[in-house]
Design an enzyme around this catalytic site. Structure first.
Site, PDB file in Angstrom:
ATOM      1  N   GLY A 109     127.735  53.037  72.951  1.00 32.46           N
ATOM      2  CA  GLY A 109     126.351  53.213  72.499  1.00 32.46           C
ATOM      3  C   GLY A 109     126.271  53.799  71.101  1.00 32.46           C
ATOM      4  O   GLY A 109     125.286  53.569  70.379  1.00 32.46           O
ATOM      5  N   GLU A 112     126.540  51.035  68.904  1.00 35.02           N
ATOM      6  CA  GLU A 112     125.309  50.236  69.040  1.00 35.02           C
ATOM      7  C   GLU A 112     124.170  50.834  68.211  1.00 35.02           C
ATOM      8  O   GLU A 112     123.369  50.101  67.625  1.00 35.02           O
ATOM      9  CB  GLU A 112     124.927  50.126  70.521  1.00 35.02           C
ATOM     10  CG  GLU A 112     125.911  49.230  71.280  1.00 35.02           C
ATOM     11  CD  GLU A 112     125.627  49.177  72.767  1.00 35.02           C
ATOM     12  OE1 GLU A 112     125.730  50.231  73.419  1.00 35.02           O
ATOM     13  OE2 GLU A 112     125.295  48.088  73.271  1.00 35.02           O
TER      14      GLU A 112
HETATM   15  C1  3H9 Z   1     128.215  53.298  76.736  1.00 34.50           C
HETATM   16  O1  3H9 Z   1     128.100  53.727  75.631  1.00 34.50           O
HETATM   17  C2  3H9 Z   1     127.239  52.331  77.358  1.00 34.50           C
HETATM   18  C3  3H9 Z   1     126.313  51.695  76.380  1.00 34.50           C
HETATM   19  O2  3H9 Z   1     126.874  50.541  75.809  1.00 34.50           O
HETATM   20  C4  3H9 Z   1     125.057  51.173  77.014  1.00 34.50           C
HETATM   21  C5  3H9 Z   1     124.124  52.158  77.568  1.00 34.50           C
HETATM   22  C6  3H9 Z   1     122.785  51.527  77.975  1.00 34.50           C
HETATM   23  N1  3H9 Z   1     129.772  61.024  77.750  1.00 34.50           N
HETATM   24  O3  3H9 Z   1     138.253  62.796  75.468  1.00 34.50           O
HETATM   25  P1  3H9 Z   1     138.045  64.211  75.091  1.00 34.50           P
HETATM   26  C7  3H9 Z   1     133.524  64.510  77.093  1.00 34.50           C
HETATM   27  S1  3H9 Z   1     129.484  53.801  77.741  1.00 34.50           S
HETATM   28  C8  3H9 Z   1     129.897  62.253  78.254  1.00 34.50           C
HETATM   29  O4  3H9 Z   1     138.853  65.237  75.798  1.00 34.50           O
HETATM   30  P2  3H9 Z   1     139.022  63.641  72.443  1.00 34.50           P
HETATM   31  C9  3H9 Z   1     134.838  64.565  77.845  1.00 34.50           C
HETATM   32  O5  3H9 Z   1     134.654  64.404  79.228  1.00 34.50           O
HETATM   33  C10 3H9 Z   1     130.377  54.994  76.783  1.00 34.50           C
HETATM   34  N2  3H9 Z   1     130.963  63.072  78.007  1.00 34.50           N
HETATM   35  O6  3H9 Z   1     138.165  64.439  73.520  1.00 34.50           O
HETATM   36  C11 3H9 Z   1     135.332  65.954  77.482  1.00 34.50           C
HETATM   37  O7  3H9 Z   1     134.602  66.885  78.268  1.00 34.50           O
HETATM   38  P3  3H9 Z   1     135.249  68.297  78.699  1.00 34.50           P
HETATM   39  C12 3H9 Z   1     131.239  54.381  75.757  1.00 34.50           C
HETATM   40  C13 3H9 Z   1     131.923  62.598  77.214  1.00 34.50           C
HETATM   41  O8  3H9 Z   1     138.740  64.286  71.159  1.00 34.50           O
HETATM   42  C14 3H9 Z   1     134.873  66.105  76.034  1.00 34.50           C
HETATM   43  O9  3H9 Z   1     133.802  65.167  75.873  1.00 34.50           O
HETATM   44  N3  3H9 Z   1     132.024  55.392  75.095  1.00 34.50           N
HETATM   45  C15 3H9 Z   1     131.849  61.311  76.662  1.00 34.50           C
HETATM   46  O10 3H9 Z   1     140.418  63.465  72.923  1.00 34.50           O
HETATM   47  C16 3H9 Z   1     135.941  65.793  75.015  1.00 34.50           C
HETATM   48  O11 3H9 Z   1     136.494  64.508  75.303  1.00 34.50           O
HETATM   49  C17 3H9 Z   1     133.253  55.725  75.496  1.00 34.50           C
HETATM   50  O12 3H9 Z   1     133.791  55.162  76.419  1.00 34.50           O
HETATM   51  C18 3H9 Z   1     130.709  60.507  76.955  1.00 34.50           C
HETATM   52  N4  3H9 Z   1     130.555  59.278  76.446  1.00 34.50           N
HETATM   53  O13 3H9 Z   1     138.398  62.155  72.444  1.00 34.50           O
HETATM   54  C19 3H9 Z   1     133.938  56.835  74.748  1.00 34.50           C
HETATM   55  N5  3H9 Z   1     132.968  61.110  75.917  1.00 34.50           N
HETATM   56  O14 3H9 Z   1     135.527  68.988  77.405  1.00 34.50           O
HETATM   57  C20 3H9 Z   1     134.549  57.837  75.699  1.00 34.50           C
HETATM   58  C21 3H9 Z   1     133.700  62.248  75.999  1.00 34.50           C
HETATM   59  O15 3H9 Z   1     134.195  68.923  79.527  1.00 34.50           O
HETATM   60  N6  3H9 Z   1     135.128  58.971  75.023  1.00 34.50           N
HETATM   61  N7  3H9 Z   1     133.075  63.150  76.786  1.00 34.50           N
HETATM   62  O16 3H9 Z   1     136.492  67.929  79.442  1.00 34.50           O
HETATM   63  C22 3H9 Z   1     136.315  58.949  74.364  1.00 34.50           C
HETATM   64  O17 3H9 Z   1     136.939  57.920  74.220  1.00 34.50           O
HETATM   65  C23 3H9 Z   1     136.869  60.240  73.844  1.00 34.50           C
HETATM   66  O18 3H9 Z   1     136.253  61.273  74.561  1.00 34.50           O
HETATM   67  C24 3H9 Z   1     136.654  60.490  72.335  1.00 34.50           C
HETATM   68  C25 3H9 Z   1     137.100  61.947  71.999  1.00 34.50           C
HETATM   69  C26 3H9 Z   1     137.515  59.499  71.546  1.00 34.50           C
HETATM   70  C27 3H9 Z   1     135.206  60.340  71.952  1.00 34.50           C
END
Ligand code: 3H9
Length: 708
Positions: A109, A112
């Site tokens: 998103g 997006e």
């Molecule tokens: C989407 O976008 C759908 C849309 O197309 C349509 C909608 C209508 N939400 O990984 P980390 C938390 S689907 C909530 O350890 P890093 C994570 O749990 C989404 N929380 O850090 C952790 O929490 P905690 C598409 C999130 O630096 C903390 O943030 N996006 C989200 O190694 C740190 O994360 C993805 O799939 C989230 N979206 O890596 C991206 N993301 O500290 C998913 C993370 O409590 N995220 N958290 O344990 C990632 O790939 C990695 O987290 C990122 C950072 C690269 C961003």
């Protein structure tokens, strides 16, 4: 999985800087687009439209990222307006040019939002991508339609089906962004870009109107190729094919109809158990990295690592460490075995070079950090030593006595044992507080799982060092307590026994393997035995023979094969035949005769099982032992069991691990199965007290997934 983090605060601030409205998204840690952020973005764009002094809008993220995507903690809960598609459409409709200034993650998103903006600048270190497929989703806020129009069907498909992240330069080449920032000053350069656009009277440039590459036939071909590839590769998964359908819609439908089509596909994915399983997996593997010991403790610094033992395991561990940039000293008992150990390490690198995955120079660079020695004295300066010698208590204790003698005070002394009592090893030396279990899985340089086994007397900073090392090695670390087999191998012993019972009762090993593969495992249990070598399990069974309950059912079929020297792939025969060095085995009628003879000996008349019945027993045994492991505190929570099975044992990620899967079918159903099976074998099918208790209270395993 229930969200484990504390409730957070999210803000979207907008501030007029000259004629540019700077919109800052601040929602730690990754600026996920929760309801408050979505509302804030709409309010900011509305304010921009209403204010004649605003001539451009600049969207930036506070902290280390632009926006990591939708807030995935919201999935599975009632939807709160405005939706993300509404937000993106509102941004795109803004009457003033909107610029997205991207640093850090612009994922899902987040990208997006950037695609709905009119101009994009990305900075060094930015990560752009549409990784929704990894969560069982597809880009659902116009991403499939806008990306296809902006960069073409082929590039959009490649991004969305792989979920990969691209850097700023590649994003520029793909046409995802318009320029790359020259410094790391996002605000200054973003503002400069906005002023440039104002000065040239640039109008909003809406991606919905982008035409992408002109060659329609090439796009149609890319879609057809992606469809064929997806059919082959993404067996059992819902979202990849829907992504292809959406890109096709982008090619053939007007934008608004394409959006509607995308929305419908997205909602189907969002409501699917696959999305629930994959989102659970995402949080579980992050939460598993935290343990009570690491809360207040600081890891000890690690640069030089000793590895004792140069067998397959020791060499794999050495490669994992070298790949993480660490220096490694391997210890073997004499020059000949040391040379063999070194050759094992070389073989791993040569294999990668042969497959084109590594350059010769990279191997040479890694070897600059590799040393071998036949004297333990070479470990005097090591920060941590990992022993990977023969699985025998006396041998391990002798190694630890040497480590106690030579290692400096403060060095972490780790064992890679798979099942031995680490408390006993620790008690045998003068510094039990420094002794830890680091249980790697073979091949250690590839398998993601690392069980961090925590003995009773270890100090917290040693545990923290284990977790920190895992992070450096890019492993999924899971805390485990000391018991025979820790989490993973203890469960494996039980569900393999369930498979053996099924085999002796009438199912063929080939049917069992097929049923387990159909469930989503990459291989069935008998294929795995043949791959790893039947002799390994045979040795373990012999070791346990003296302590086995004489009343427990014991299936001898595996032993019968091993007695013939049929250890699997390496001997050309196991449960399958591997004629002429084939990697894929063929069913073996002689094995079936051995099974028949064993059934007769045991007085069993074979009965038929369908694939569903096989899977129910296999999974029930796995879940029940998982519950015992949580009940005894060997695993902190059900989610830790899930992380182990997904990353070390091939449990399909889209089913979220056995404990999440159990919740999805209902714990009462699992318990009813176990009670039914217990009518035949009450000793094996003893329901776990935890499972019984949860069913009585009407609670799922997820209710135990608390922060560490
Ligand atoms: C989407 O976008 C759908 C849309 O197309 C349509 C909608 C209508 N939400 O990984 P980390 C938390 S689907 C909530 O350890 P890093 C994570 O749990 C989404 N929380 O850090 C952790 O929490 P905690 C598409 C999130 O630096 C903390 O943030 N996006 C989200 O190694 C740190 O994360 C993805 O799939 C989230 N979206 O890596 C991206 N993301 O500290 C998913 C993370 O409590 N995220 N958290 O344990 C990632 O790939 C990695 O987290 C990122 C950072 C690269 C961003």
């Amino acid at each position: 999985m229930t969200p484990l983090s504390a409730p957070d605060s999210a803000t979207v601030e907008h501030q007029l800087r000259g004629s540019v409205l700077v919109v800052t998204i601040d929602h730690a840690p990754v600026n996920a687009l929760n309801a408050a952020v979505r509302r804030g973005l709409i309010d900011a764009v509305t304010a921009a439209d209403a204010n004649a002094s605003v001539r451009a809008v600049l969207i930036v993220g506070a902290g280390r990222n632009f926006i990591a995507g939708a807030d995935i903690r919201e999935f599975g809960k009632p939807a709160v307006p405005p939706s993300l598609p509404e937000v993106c459409n509102r941004i795109e409709a803004c009457s003033k040019p909107v610029i997205a200034a991207i640093h850090g993650a612009a994922l899902g998103g987040g990208l997006e939002v950037a695609l709905a903006s009119h101009y994009r600048i990305a900075f060094e270190g930015a990560k752009l991508g549409l990784p929704e497929v990894q969560l069982g989703l597809l880009p659902g806020a116009g991403g499939t339609q806008r990306a296809s129009r902006l960069i073409g069907a082929e590039a959009a498909l490649s991004l969305m089906l792989s979920g990969r992240h691209v850097g700023a330069q590649e994003a520029l080449r793909l046409g995802l962004v318009d320029r790359v920032g020259q410094s790391d000053d996002v605000l200054t350069e973003g503002l400069a870009y906005a002023h440039e656009l104002i000065a040239t009277q640039a109008a909003p440039r809406r991606t919905r109107n982008a035409r992408g590459p002109a060659d329609r036939q090439a796009s149609a071909d890319a879609i057809a190729a992606a469809r064929a590839e997806t059919q082959k590769k993404s067996r059992g998964l819902l979202s990849p094919m829907k992504i292809v359908d959406c890109v096709e819609a982008a090619l053939n439908l007007p934008f608004d109809e394409g959006l509607q089509f995308e929305r419908k596909q997205f909602l189907e994915c969002r409501e699917s158990p696959q999305r629930a399983g994959l989102v659970h997996a995402f949080f579980a593997e992050r939460e598993a990295q935290k343990s009570p010991e690491t809360r207040d403790a600081r890891a000890r610094p690690v640069r030089c690592v000793g590895v004792v033992g140069g067998g397959t395991m020791g060499a794999g561990i050495a490669v994992a460490l070298l790949d993480a940039g660490l220096s490694v000293t391997m210890i073997e008992r004499d020059d000949e075995t040391l040379e063999r150990g070194r050759a094992h390490v070389e073989k791993v690198y040569d294999g990668l070079i042969a497959k084109g995955r590594l350059q010769q120079e990279a191997k040479a660079r890694a070897f600059e950090r590799f040393n071998g020695a036949t004297s333990y004295d070479a470990l005097a300066d090591a920060d941590i030593v990992i022993e990977a010698v023969f699985e025998d208590m006396a041998v391990k204790k002798a190694v630890f006595a040497e480590l106690d003698r030579v290692c400096r005070q403060g060095a972490v002394l780790a064992t890679n044992t798979s099942y031995l009592d680490i408390d006993e090893i620790a008690a045998s030396i003068s510094r039990p507080q420094d002794v830890l279990g680091l249980h790697f899985f073979s091949p250690a340089n590839i398998m993601k799982l690392l069980e961090i086994v925590v003995p009773a007397r270890v100090s917290d900073d040693v545990v923290a060092t284990g977790f920190e090392l895992a992070k450096k090695l890019r492993k999924v670390a899971v805390r485990a307590g000391v018991c025979d087999g820790f989490i993973g191998n203890r469960m494996l012993a039980v569900y393999r026994a369930a498979a053996d019972h099924l085999m002796e009762d009438g199912a063929s090993p080939y049917q069992i393997d097929r049923a387990v593969r159909e469930f989503g495992f990459p291989m069935g249990p008998y294929q795995v035995i043949d791959l790893a070598g039947g002799d390994i399990g045979w040795a373990a069974r012999k070791r346990r023979a003296a302590t086995r309950d004489p009343n427990a059912r014991y299936v001898r079929i595996g032993d019968q094969l091993c007695e013939r020297g049929w250890f699997g792939q390496k001997t050309g025969r196991g449960f399958y035949r591997y004629d002429d060095g084939a990697r894929i085995g063929k069913p073996d009628p002689e094995v079936e005769s051995i099974i028949d003879a064993e059934r007769e000996r045991a007085g069993i008349s074979p009965r038929a099982f369908d694939d569903g019945q096989i899977v129910r027993r296999y999974l029930a045994a796995m879940i029940n032992e998982g519950a015992n492991i949580v009940h005894e505190g060997i695993a902190l929570r059900p989610l830790d069991v899930d992380a182990v099975l997904m990353h070390g044992f091939g449990f399909p990620r889209y089913r979220g691990g056995p404990m999440h899967y159990a919740d999805s079918v209902g714990l009462d159903t699992v318990l009813a199965d176990i009670r039914e099976f217990a009518k035949e074998d009450p000793l094996f099918w003893r329901a776990s007290p935890l499972l019984v208790d949860l069913v009585a209270r009407g609670k799922p395993f997820a209710s135990l997934n608390q922060p560490a």
